[in-house]
Scaffold this active site. Structure first.
Site, PDB file in Angstrom:
ATOM      1  N   TYR A 340       0.830  -1.214   0.000  1.00 40.10           N
ATOM      2  CA  TYR A 340       0.000   0.000   0.000  1.00 40.10           C
ATOM      3  C   TYR A 340       0.859   1.257   0.000  1.00 40.10           C
ATOM      4  O   TYR A 340       0.602   2.205   0.729  1.00 40.10           O
ATOM      5  CB  TYR A 340      -1.003  -0.015   1.158  1.00 40.10           C
ATOM      6  CG  TYR A 340      -1.800  -1.296   1.194  1.00 40.10           C
ATOM      7  CD1 TYR A 340      -2.657  -1.611   0.140  1.00 40.10           C
ATOM      8  CD2 TYR A 340      -1.655  -2.201   2.228  1.00 40.10           C
ATOM      9  CE1 TYR A 340      -3.366  -2.800   0.139  1.00 40.10           C
ATOM     10  CE2 TYR A 340      -2.365  -3.405   2.225  1.00 40.10           C
ATOM     11  CZ  TYR A 340      -3.222  -3.699   1.181  1.00 40.10           C
ATOM     12  OH  TYR A 340      -3.917  -4.881   1.175  1.00 40.10           O
ATOM     13  N   HIS A 341       1.897   1.221  -0.843  1.00 38.71           N
ATOM     14  CA  HIS A 341       2.725   2.391  -1.111  1.00 38.71           C
ATOM     15  C   HIS A 341       2.416   2.895  -2.527  1.00 38.71           C
ATOM     16  O   HIS A 341       3.310   3.222  -3.291  1.00 38.71           O
ATOM     17  CB  HIS A 341       4.215   2.047  -0.990  1.00 38.71           C
ATOM     18  CG  HIS A 341       4.646   1.708   0.395  1.00 38.71           C
ATOM     19  ND1 HIS A 341       5.907   1.230   0.685  1.00 38.71           N
ATOM     20  CD2 HIS A 341       3.999   1.780   1.582  1.00 38.71           C
ATOM     21  CE1 HIS A 341       6.012   1.013   1.992  1.00 38.71           C
ATOM     22  NE2 HIS A 341       4.868   1.344   2.548  1.00 38.71           N
ATOM     23  N   GLN A 342       1.135   2.962  -2.874  1.00 37.29           N
ATOM     24  CA  GLN A 342       0.776   3.359  -4.233  1.00 37.29           C
ATOM     25  C   GLN A 342       1.185   4.798  -4.504  1.00 37.29           C
ATOM     26  O   GLN A 342       1.037   5.669  -3.650  1.00 37.29           O
ATOM     27  CB  GLN A 342      -0.738   3.220  -4.462  1.00 37.29           C
ATOM     28  CG  GLN A 342      -1.246   1.803  -4.342  1.00 37.29           C
ATOM     29  CD  GLN A 342      -1.883   1.516  -3.007  1.00 37.29           C
ATOM     30  OE1 GLN A 342      -1.595   2.185  -2.021  1.00 37.29           O
ATOM     31  NE2 GLN A 342      -2.742   0.521  -2.964  1.00 37.29           N
TER      32      GLN A 342
END
Length: 407
Positions: A340-342
């Site tokens: 979830y490091h978009q």
């Protein structure tokens, strides 16, 4: 557990570093966190609490922005839904969109700013054709390297929560295990030479270590973001047993994904096509990370606690020899999770860059009075987690906006 990991890493030849955000970015260290007086110090606590009494700040919660209000190619405000009703907020000077790498491109596309062919296919009038939603990046971690030990390296969550001392120490003194960041205590960053994105001094692989004791509950499979059948096959045997859960990922992947709209309905979540490991080099770099992790596991300190890699084959990879390179290539594709490091979906670029959505001042190309200020503007994902870089983007944007409007 953190001390054990650092000692094992050092024995395996991994240098220790006090500050992996400082001069030496490679090596092993304790996990850095944003905490203050034993509690999480979020962006809300650091920024909004101090500013909430300002007369020029108004916050409206439980609100969902659907699209921009545009007059031609000039942004006037935003439309948002709250309590089942649509509202409009108008901007005096400019609109600043900070909805993240998934929702910022979705809002732009619903407003007619995005890839012309995609918008036309959905029947959305094109206001400004831009490569919105392209260049999606994330860190995708292999978790198939679960490691068993013959002794518990940290108290379980249940033990901590059921111990009255934990609560007394936390609420009275802000000390004890409840002030920790959970099970993630140590991290190591490694250079992998020979890759196309490698820069000397910059890490290519991150390994995040956690000491956990999976609880036998129906929700455990969903916590790992895997199917129930895969959980039963791989991890059920580890329930109530102490394990080291490691996440291994490439820090600057070459693979790129995309954010799509599924239809014109603004309440329909956008499609996230991460497209992870579509570039074979990303798989090879994570494979090098697995071999690095195995060297750390072979250290005397880890062997003293009986650390042993789980050798149950990953579903879909049973036909391959366990621990062969081809087995790990298969496991990397089958048993990895997004971190979830978009970022990257409203890419920043110089004038004339056909892949850019925003300028270096974060202004949307071809649209007046509109900026995007969040992780979506990153041209390339950073060699680490995105919290501090996202704060930096906000700080820099605030300075540019103040300078521009003060003139």
């Amino acid at each position: 557990m953190g001390r054990l990991i650092l000692r094992a890493a050092e024995e395996a030849g991994v240098p220790l570093t006090r500050d992996y955000n400082g001069a030496q970015q490679t090596g092993a260290a304790r996990v850095q966190t944003t905490t203050f007086q034993g509690a999480r110090w979020s962006a809300n606590a650091a920024y909004l609490r101090e500013a909430r009494a300002r007369p020029n700040l108004f916050l409206r919660t439980r609100s969902f922005v659907t699209r921009l209000v545009l007059e031609g190619v000039r942004a006037r405000g935003v439309r948002y839904e709250r309590g089942g009703h649509e509202h409009v907020a108008y901007a005096t000077r400019e609109v600043i969109l900070s909805a993240g790498a998934v929702n910022s491109p979705a809002i732009l596309m619903h407003s007619g700013i995005g890839p012309a062919d995609h918008l036309q296919q959905l029947g959305i009038p094109v206001v400004q054709p831009l490569p919105v939603g392209h260049n999606l990046m994330d860190h995708t971690a292999l978790i198939a390297t679960s490691t068993t030990t013959n002794q518990s390296l940290a108290p379980s969550v249940a033990e901590i929560m059921l111990n009255p001392k934990s609560h007394v120490n936390y609420f009275k003194k802000r000390t004890g295990p409840l002030t920790s960041t959970g099970t993630f205590e140590a991290v190591s960053f490694h250079e992998i030479e020979g890759t196309s994105f490698h820069v000397p001094g910059w890490p290519d692989v991150e390994i995040l270590y956690a000491s956990v004791t999976p609880a036998p509950t129906a929700k455990t499979a969903s916590l790992f973001r895997i199917t129930r059948s895969t959980y039963d096959r791989m991890l059920r045997q580890l329930e109530s047993k102490p394990i080291i859960l490691s996440g291994i990922w490439r820090l600057r992947p070459k693979s790129r994904g995309r954010i799509y709209l599924l239809d014109r309905n603004t309440s329909t979540p956008p499609q996230i096509d991460l497209n992870a490991f579509s570039d074979p080099e990303d798989v090879e770099v994570v494979l090098d990370g697995v071999r690095t992790y195995q060297k750390i596991l072979a250290s005397p300190s880890f062997q003293k606690v009986g650390a042993r890699l789980l050798d149950t084959p990953v579903p879909g990879c049973e036909q391959l020899l366990f621990d062969s390179d081809d087995y790990w290539r298969c496991a990397i594709r089958q048993f990895s999770l997004p971190i979830y490091h978009q970022c990257g979906t409203c890419k920043m670029g110089p004038p004339g860059d056909p892949t850019a959505v925003v300028t270096p001042e974060l202004k949307v190309v071809g649209v007046e009075r509109l900026r995007v200020v969040d992780a979506s503007i990153m041209p390339l994902v950073t060699s680490g987690h995105l919290q501090f870089p996202s704060y930096m983007i906000g700080e820099k944007a605030a300075d540019m906006i103040k300078q521009e409007h003060s003139k």
